[in-house]
Structure formats: C-alpha cells, structure tokens
Write an enzyme that holds these catalytic residues in place. Structure first.
Site, PDB file in Angstrom:
ATOM      1  N   SER A  78       0.824  -1.199   0.000  1.00 50.97           N
ATOM      2  CA  SER A  78       0.000   0.000   0.000  1.00 50.97           C
ATOM      3  C   SER A  78       0.868   1.263   0.000  1.00 50.97           C
ATOM      4  O   SER A  78       1.755   1.396  -0.846  1.00 50.97           O
ATOM      5  CB  SER A  78      -0.954  -0.040   1.200  1.00 50.97           C
ATOM      6  N   ASP A  93      -8.504  -3.358  -6.595  1.00 48.25           N
ATOM      7  CA  ASP A  93      -8.516  -4.200  -5.391  1.00 48.25           C
ATOM      8  C   ASP A  93      -9.408  -3.631  -4.298  1.00 48.25           C
ATOM      9  O   ASP A  93      -9.252  -3.946  -3.143  1.00 48.25           O
ATOM     10  CB  ASP A  93      -7.090  -4.394  -4.864  1.00 48.25           C
ATOM     11  N   HIS A  99      -7.580  -5.353  -1.002  1.00 43.47           N
ATOM     12  CA  HIS A  99      -6.357  -4.583  -0.754  1.00 43.47           C
ATOM     13  C   HIS A  99      -5.537  -5.101   0.421  1.00 43.47           C
ATOM     14  O   HIS A  99      -4.308  -5.198   0.333  1.00 43.47           O
ATOM     15  CB  HIS A  99      -6.724  -3.111  -0.523  1.00 43.47           C
TER      16      HIS A  99
END
Length: 671
Positions: free
Chosen positions: A251, A573, A626
């Site tokens: 991320s 995602d 995610h």
C-alpha cells in the site's frame, strides 16, 4: 307454627352494602388505568434505551460465540471446512518446503498507511496510565473509552505536521508492529508464518515500521526512520553472507520505499549519502503489493468530504446517522479534522493529472466493466475486454476522467453542454465559523458561502484540477502538503529541482536507481469494483457542517453498472485502481525509459479476486482485496520463490486479468 320475623335494616347500612355492578365497573377502570400507565411507560422508553438493549444483546451473543469458538478443539473448524469443501491445499510455505526451497535472501517488510501500530510515549492527563499502550492497531479499546482524548492524541500539529505540544505517539517496533491490525484481523501475519515454514526467522526478517501519519521526509527528521531502514538492510545483507535483500512494501509503503530509494543515494544532509550504487549493492528485488504508484481517487473523497464508498453506502442505508444533528456527535467533522493533520494522506492524491487519469471527455479505462471481463495470463498484449463489457458502461455514460462532478446530469452531459464558472480567485465570503465549531474546526468554516458556491459552480473537476480545488478549500493543509509532495510529470528529469525530496515519491518525477540487476514487481488484486470518480451535492447549511457530500441517490438501475451510491467504479482491489497499481511496471518503467534509465526488469502480477465460499474460510486464500491479498496463497508462494532466489521469468513473467496494457497504451506519456 312460629313465624320468623326479619329485622329491618337501617337505611345507612343498605347504602354501605357494596353493589356488585359498581365493583365490576371499578375493576374495569382500574385495569384500564394500569393498561394506560403501561402504555405511557412504553412510550417513555427512549430510543437510547432500545439501542443500549440491542447493543447489550449483540455483545452478549458475541461473547458467547467467542467463548464457544475458543472452547472447541482447534482442529474442529478445519474439520468442518474440509467436510464442506473437501481437503484444503497445503499452505504455500509447506508446498515450497516440500519442493526444497529454503532461506536465501533476507526479507524487509514495509507496511502501508494505517496498518502499522502506534503507541503512546507522552500524553495529557486524560491518557494517564497508558504509557506504551497502543493507540492504533490493537483492541481499539481507548477509542471507545475516551474518544475525544484519543482524537487529540492521534492528531498532529496543524501548522508543523509534527507532534503537538506535550504529546509523543511513536511507531511500534518489531514484527508485531503490523502482523495483526486487530485481534483476528491479519495483515502480515500469514505471510510471515509461511516464510517461517521454509526457515525464515527474525534475524532475516525485518519490519520497517514508521509513523504513517507523517510526511515521508519528516519520518527521518523526527525519528530517523529512513536511516534505521538503511542500517538494518546493510546489517541483514552483511550477516546473511552478502545476499541482497528482497523488499516487500504494501500500500502506501510502496511509495514510501520509492522515496527511500532516492533518499538513500542522495547526498547528506537531505539524503542518506549511500551513493549511486547503494541499491545495486543491497537490493535483489522490490515486490510491491497493492501499490498506489499514481495515487488513489479515494484520497480525494477523504480529504474533500471525509467520505469514501463505504461511508456513502452507509449513509444511503441509514440516512442521517452520520449527520451532525444526531446526538451532536459530528463524527465526520472530527474525522476530517484529525485526518487533515496527517500529511501522509496527501501522498495519495492522484499524480500525473489529465495525462494519466483522463480529461472531461476521455479516460484510459473508458467503457470497461469489472463484472464482465474475461480472464487471461502471461500475455503482455492480451486484451481482455469484450463487447458486452463496453456496452454496459457506455450505457451508463461513465466519464471516469471527471473525478468530481456536481450532479449526475453534469457527470453524464456532453462537455459542450457544461457551463463552468471559474472558482480560482473567487471571493470566499464571510467567515461562518463560530465558537461552537472550535472542537470540529475545519478550513470549510473559513470559506464562507461564497467560496462553497464557487466550488460547486465549477461543476466538474478532472485530475489536473483536483490539486487546485484542494488548495482552494484547504489552503493550510495543502501548504504543508505541497512542501513534501508533488503531483505532476517531469519534463526534464535532469533539472536540479528534482533533487528535492518533495519529488521522490512521485514515479513520474524521479528516476529509478542505477541497478540493472534489480527487479521490480507490481503485485495487486483485481476483480473488485474500485472507486474512480464521484458525484457530489451541496449539503443544507447547518452549524459546523461539511458543505459537500457524495450524492448517494445517484445510481444505475442495472446492477452490473458502474455507478452505485454516487461512486463510479473500475477494476482494482477495492482501494487502488489497477491503472495506478500497474501502469509504471506495464509501461512507465518497462524497458529503458527516462524514468528507468538502467533498464531494471519490471513485472505485472495480477491476482483475480475469488471470495471465500463460506464463513469458515475466514477472509479466504484467493482474495484480491487490498489487505486480504496478504493472505492470498498464490501471492505468498510467488513471494517465497523470489525470496528463495527465483527471478521474474521463472515465476512466469507477467500475469494479467485486466486491460492494464491496453489502458497504458492510451496514455500519451513521453518515455
């Protein structure tokens, strides 16, 4: 025969004798009175009492289920799951161990935004007794016990972006910093456990935790975090026989480590002074998981109105629950005030403007519907969109380049029909803030109705106009942010200005290191609708309010459409669109380009989302979401193989399910 004489009763005695009819009437009145009293009591039974009873019942049921779950044999859930779905596959670590894979390269984890734990080192009286207790990542008990105090301690100084006076909150160190976000909710734990199965342990695994609230350069200024990462990587390489490290960011950690690679080679005092060959000497591969290289539209909604798709959907289901007039909680206002002090959130603003994300009349993903795509792999030129997919989104007129539109009519109208009134330089009007807004003050309270109206009358904002819009509505926040981050495209990367740290986390304004033997992977999930553009409306004026709100009434009748609850979605995602996660490895860095002068090999590895078939599978082993992708068996296996020495070609090269290569070709970027 004797006669029996009756004694005559006195009149008053006759009057005192109870009349059965009267008694019956009295009983009826008494019962009616009791019923009325009960009814009044039930009316007085407040909504709060009902809520408390409901919460109490839910909590009791939860604790009972939790007790039963902990009391059952540990093998029981697996037994039930296997009885339903059949035998489970071997975990990736076990599979790789059977193949003879073992420890080779040391591994470095770089967590993302909000996934790293933060603990208290100094605070105000309201946090007494919580020294070195977690304020973020853990049980979140302190949020419920003392919410206003917690918000105060999680916020940074609104002027400096650093610690407020008398408060020190610092990142948790070690692997425990980000293995679980909350009890039972894993982040890195599954990947760590599978690496351990092939022999990894703490001496060759390192969690590069940092305070994700700070701007990237300020993590070095305050905590010397970048220096610590540099020293730890050097130590791990030296103690593992000179074998270079495999770095695994997730991320926001992806762009944080991109910043690090420029910092470590830049001369002191701005940089780490490692020299131009530091990365070539110390890094074997960078495996980016769910990387928002080019930012995320979700950041716009968060900074603009403290919303996102989930909050908008919650408001659609329960209108008024999050509004400021309910119990005067003002949840979103407190959230906005706190999050706008986190400079890191501004690193997620979309980069590249209209060149990357599209303009009013076009976008790279135009006509695409995530629910109608085919699957494919290992073909870099594979087009996986079909005609039915295009028809679905064409029918809804999804203009993804219009990131923020005021009204559905504007979002779908031909550009020639849109009348826009310039907002830049507009007079903001009178200050609408007052003393009652002090606790939830945001920069909107200084805009006045004139400034609010000016934004809405501009009608449509593309990615190239978003930064100007945010500078108009939140100038103090963006003044801090623009000192640390940049969102453009470099014309000449040899210009000395790009030696400044504000450009280092933007892949379109910086060069990759001179490390031709290094590999870079973009691994991310696909197959989940992901936020791309928003339809907004003005909210009715109220005290201490946020003037803009996602219009949840805007939605497609077709359930396969791209517009739901005021949010247009594309493939990704659920947090990062595939375009942002995949473009740099698909085109921007592919081969020798001005952004990748040494020709570092890049690979795109997409993982198609497959949700769990039943609740016993938890978050699933094939998820592309995610965070849940950190438990995806295929991704974990790929990571283990690279850590054990495999190259991208040995993994099978690119693996794609979306139109990432087709979309990338539509982007006219000088390479």
């Amino acid at each position: 025969m004797a006669t029996i004489r009756r004694r005559k009763q006195p009149e008053d005695e006759v009057e005192q004798r109870p009349d059965p009819k009267l008694d019956e009437d009295d009983d009826k009145e008494e019962k009616a009175s009791k019923r009325s009293e009960k009814k009044n009591k039930s009316k007085n039974y407040s909504c709060i009492d009902n809520c408390c009873w409901f919460v109490g019942c839910v909590c009791s049921a939860w604790w009972l289920l939790l007790f039963l779950y902990n009391a059952m044999p540990s093998s029981f859930p697996q037994y039930v799951t296997e009885a339903i779905t059949g035998p489970l596959p071997d975990p990736p670590g076990v599979k790789c161990l059977k193949e003879g894979l073992k420890v080779k390269h040391p591994v470095v984890f770089v967590p993302g935004i909000v996934t790293g734990g933060l603990e208290l080192w100094e605070g105000h009286q309201c946090m007494h007794g919580l020294f070195r207790k977690r304020l973020w990542g853990g049980t979140f008990g302190e949020v419920y016990k003392r919410p206003s105090c917690w918000v105060q301690h999680m916020s940074l100084d609104n002027k400096t972006g650093m610690d407020p006076p008398g408060i020190r909150v610092r990142p948790v160190s070690g692997l425990v910093a980000a293995d679980y976000f909350a009890p039972g909710y894993f982040v890195w734990a599954v990947l760590i456990a599978n690496l351990a199965r092939v022999g990894y342990e703490e001496k060759n695994m390192y969690m590069a935790s940092y305070d994700w609230r700070l701007s990237f350069q300020n993590t070095e200024v305050r905590d010397q975090t970048l220096s610590r990462i540099k020293s730890n990587i050097e130590l791990m390489v030296a103690t593992n026989g000179g074998k270079k490290a495999v770095v695994i960011p997730h991320s926001m950690g992806v762009i944080y480590f991109l910043h690090f690679m420029k910092w470590v080679e830049a001369p002191a005092p701005m940089g780490g002074g490692g020299g131009s060959d530091w990365c070539a000497k110390h890094i074997k591969a960078v495996i980016n998981i769910g990387g928002p290289f080019l930012g995320v539209p979700k950041a716009i909604a968060g900074l603009f109105s403290a919303e996102a798709k989930d909050i908008a959907s919650a408001r659609a289901l329960a209108p008024g629950v999050l509004d400021s007039d309910l119990f005067q909680i003002q949840t979103l206002q407190h959230l906005m005030r706190m999050s706008r002090t986190w400079d890191s959130t501004m690193s997620m603003i979309p980069k590249g403007g209209d060149t990357i994300w599209g303009g009013i009349d076009w976008s790279p993903e135009e006509g695409y519907s995530p629910s109608k795509r085919k699957q494919g792999k290992n073909d870099t030129k594979l087009s996986i969109q079909n005609e039915s997919a295009s028809k679905v989104c064409e029918s809804t007129q999804a203009n993804y380049g219009r990131m923020v539109s005021f009204g559905r009519e504007v979002a779908e109208a031909p550009s020639s029909d849109i009348e826009r009134i310039e907002f830049r330089g507009a007079v903001k009007g009178n200050n609408v803030a007052n003393n009652t807004c002090r606790d939830v003050w945001t920069e909107y309270h200084d805009m006045g109705f004139g400034g609010i109206k000016a934004v809405s009358e501009y009608k449509v904002f593309t990615a190239g106009e978003i930064v100007d819009m945010l500078e108009f509505v939140a100038p103090k926040m963006m003044e801090r942010g623009s000192a640390h981050f940049s969102y453009g495209i470099a014309e000449n990367l040899d210009d000395p200005k790009y030696a400044h740290y504000k450009y280092w986390s933007n892949p379109l304004e910086t060069k990759l290191p001179n490390a031709p033997d290094m590999e870079i992977y973009s691994m991310y999930g696909v197959g989940i609708p992901t936020e791309r553009a928003y339809i907004y409306k003005l909210t009715p004026a109220a005290e201490c309010y946020i003037p803009f709100q996602i219009d949840t009434s805007a939605k497609d009748q077709n359930e396969d459409g791209c517009l739901k609850d005021g949010v247009y979605t594309v493939d990704g995602d659920e947090t990062v669109p595939a375009l942002s996660a995949g473009f740099m490895c698909a085109k921007g860095w592919r081969g020798k380009t001005r952004f990748n002068p040494s020709g570092i090999k890049t690979y795109v590895r997409e993982y198609d989302h497959n949700p769990p078939s039943n609740f016993l599978e938890g978050r699933g082993t094939q998820s592309g979401a995610h965070v849940d992708i950190m438990g995806n068996f295929q991704l974990i296996e790929d990571v283990i193989r690279v850590a054990a020495g495999a190259t991208g070609e040995e993994l099978g090269g690119d693996q794609v399910y979306t139109g990432i290569f087709e979309w990338s070709e539509k982007i006219d970027l000088k390479l």
